[in-house]
Design a protein around this motif. Structure first.
Motif, PDB file in Angstrom:
ATOM      1  N   ARG A 110       0.664  -1.158   0.025  1.00  0.00           N
ATOM      2  CA  ARG A 110       0.146   0.008  -0.006  1.00  0.00           C
ATOM      3  C   ARG A 110       0.907   1.304  -0.011  1.00  0.00           C
ATOM      4  O   ARG A 110       0.394   2.236  -0.761  1.00  0.00           O
TER       5      ARG A 110
ATOM      6  N   GLY B 251      -6.257  -5.080  -3.462  1.00  0.00           N
ATOM      7  CA  GLY B 251      -6.980  -4.348  -4.355  1.00  0.00           C
ATOM      8  C   GLY B 251      -6.763  -4.790  -5.858  1.00  0.00           C
ATOM      9  O   GLY B 251      -7.428  -4.070  -6.699  1.00  0.00           O
TER      10      GLY B 251
ATOM     11  N   MET C 134      -3.737  -2.667 -11.575  1.00  0.00           N
ATOM     12  CA  MET C 134      -4.452  -1.782 -10.686  1.00  0.00           C
ATOM     13  C   MET C 134      -4.356  -0.361 -11.595  1.00  0.00           C
ATOM     14  O   MET C 134      -3.138   0.124 -11.953  1.00  0.00           O
TER      15      MET C 134
ATOM     16  N   GLU D 134      -8.837   2.976  -9.601  1.00  0.00           N
ATOM     17  CA  GLU D 134      -9.279   1.883  -8.795  1.00  0.00           C
ATOM     18  C   GLU D 134      -8.254   1.966  -7.473  1.00  0.00           C
ATOM     19  O   GLU D 134      -8.987   1.610  -6.495  1.00  0.00           O
ATOM     20  N   TRP D 135      -7.170   2.647  -7.541  1.00  0.00           N
ATOM     21  CA  TRP D 135      -6.368   2.789  -6.054  1.00  0.00           C
ATOM     22  C   TRP D 135      -7.371   3.836  -5.391  1.00  0.00           C
ATOM     23  O   TRP D 135      -7.246   3.540  -4.160  1.00  0.00           O
TER      24      TRP D 135
ATOM     25  N   HIS E 126     -10.295   4.317  -5.208  1.00  0.00           N
ATOM     26  CA  HIS E 126     -11.330   3.570  -4.628  1.00  0.00           C
ATOM     27  C   HIS E 126     -11.212   2.782  -3.491  1.00  0.00           C
ATOM     28  O   HIS E 126     -11.716   2.828  -2.676  1.00  0.00           O
ATOM     29  N   HIS E 127     -10.211   2.078  -3.846  1.00  0.00           N
ATOM     30  CA  HIS E 127      -9.634   1.120  -2.939  1.00  0.00           C
ATOM     31  C   HIS E 127      -9.470   1.704  -1.536  1.00  0.00           C
ATOM     32  O   HIS E 127      -9.523   1.217  -0.396  1.00  0.00           O
ATOM     33  N   ARG E 128      -8.580   2.796  -1.849  1.00  0.00           N
ATOM     34  CA  ARG E 128      -8.080   3.397  -0.613  1.00  0.00           C
ATOM     35  C   ARG E 128      -9.320   4.201   0.308  1.00  0.00           C
ATOM     36  O   ARG E 128      -9.477   3.955   1.377  1.00  0.00           O
TER      37      ARG E 128
ATOM     38  N   SER F 298     -12.188   2.955   0.358  1.00  0.00           N
ATOM     39  CA  SER F 298     -13.069   2.096   0.638  1.00  0.00           C
ATOM     40  C   SER F 298     -12.699   1.354   2.010  1.00  0.00           C
ATOM     41  O   SER F 298     -13.317   0.480   2.562  1.00  0.00           O
ATOM     42  N   ARG F 299     -11.490   1.337   2.326  1.00  0.00           N
ATOM     43  CA  ARG F 299     -10.775   0.883   3.454  1.00  0.00           C
ATOM     44  C   ARG F 299     -11.090   1.425   4.812  1.00  0.00           C
ATOM     45  O   ARG F 299     -11.217   2.633   4.931  1.00  0.00           O
TER      46      ARG F 299
END
Ligand SMILES: CC(C)(COP(=O)(O)OP(=O)(O)OC[C@H]1O[C@@H](n2cnc3c(N)ncnc32)[C@H](O)[C@@H]1OP(=O)(O)O)[C@@H](O)C(=O)NCCC(=O)NCCS
Length: 180
Positions: A109, A143, A168, A172-173, A175-177, A179-180
């Protein structure tokens, strides 16, 4: 580049014996093509300021160290593509003694934050042997999206091997970040 428990930092010549030791471990080397000697590792470590890190067409090797003690526990290699420098691929390695505690997830990450947020990359990929279950699990935890399964596309340790491509995108990064 600091995550909660690990730091990504440039490698130093005195890291080389540690890297050779953990990369000589058969568990660590099983799905890796780079089993370096001391000289191989030293060849990847530049004198400070000798070469711009993350230059297109080059690999940049960073150490993964414990934040608290500074102990080197692994490494990541990043290849910025020559023809398309907004894309990069990486490989990640942890010494066996430090696996199974989430350090690779944190290091990855931190790497993605560096590549997307600081360096403005558009797409980041990794190539994984389908038998490498720990690496596949890591990609999913971080992710990544599996976008390809290439069949017998690599000559690996004397035999043809399949190759999973994980990717990725910058969005998308984000979004992933979030959503955590
Ligand atoms: C690929 C590799 C880096 C993955 O390492 P890893 O230790 O499995 O991954 P993490 O450090 O993120 O640890 C995840 C494990 O810690 C656990 N964990 C504990 N605390 C955690 C936390 N805070 N966050 C995430 N996971 C945590 C997870 O549940 C998971 O447990 P499991 O192993 O029982 O499933 C490692 O297996 C490796 O170096 N392999 C050899 C080299 C290689 O093949 N590299 C791939 C080339 S791309």
């Amino acid at each position: 580049m600091t995550a909660a428990r690990v730091v990504l930092r440039p490698l130093r010549p005195d890291d080389a014996p540690t890297i050779v030791a953990y990369r000589s471990d058969p568990e660590v080397a099983r799905y890796q093509s780079w089993a370096p000697t001391l000289d191989d590792v030293l060849g990847t470590i530049d004198a400070p300021g000798a070469r711009a890190p993350f230059a297109p067409g080059t690999w940049t090797q960073l150490g993964i160290a414990l934040h608290a003690s500074g102990e080197l526990i692994g490494d990541v290699g990043v290849h910025v593509f020559e023809g398309e420098p907004l894309q990069a691929e990486f490989g990640i390695t942890l010494a066996t003694a430090f696996q199974g505690r989430g350090y690779a997830t944190e290091a990855l990450r931190a790497l993605l934050a560096l590549l997307f947020d600081d360096l403005g990359k558009h797409r980041v990929t990794a190539s994984v042997d389908p038998r490498n279950a720990r690496s596949i699990a890591l990609m999913r935890r971080a992710g990544f999206r599996q976008e390809g399964h290439l069949v017998e596309s690599l000559r690996f340790k004397g035999a043809w091997a399949d190759d999973l491509v994980f990717a990725m995108l910058a969005r998308e990064w984000q979004h992933h970040r979030a959503s955590r």
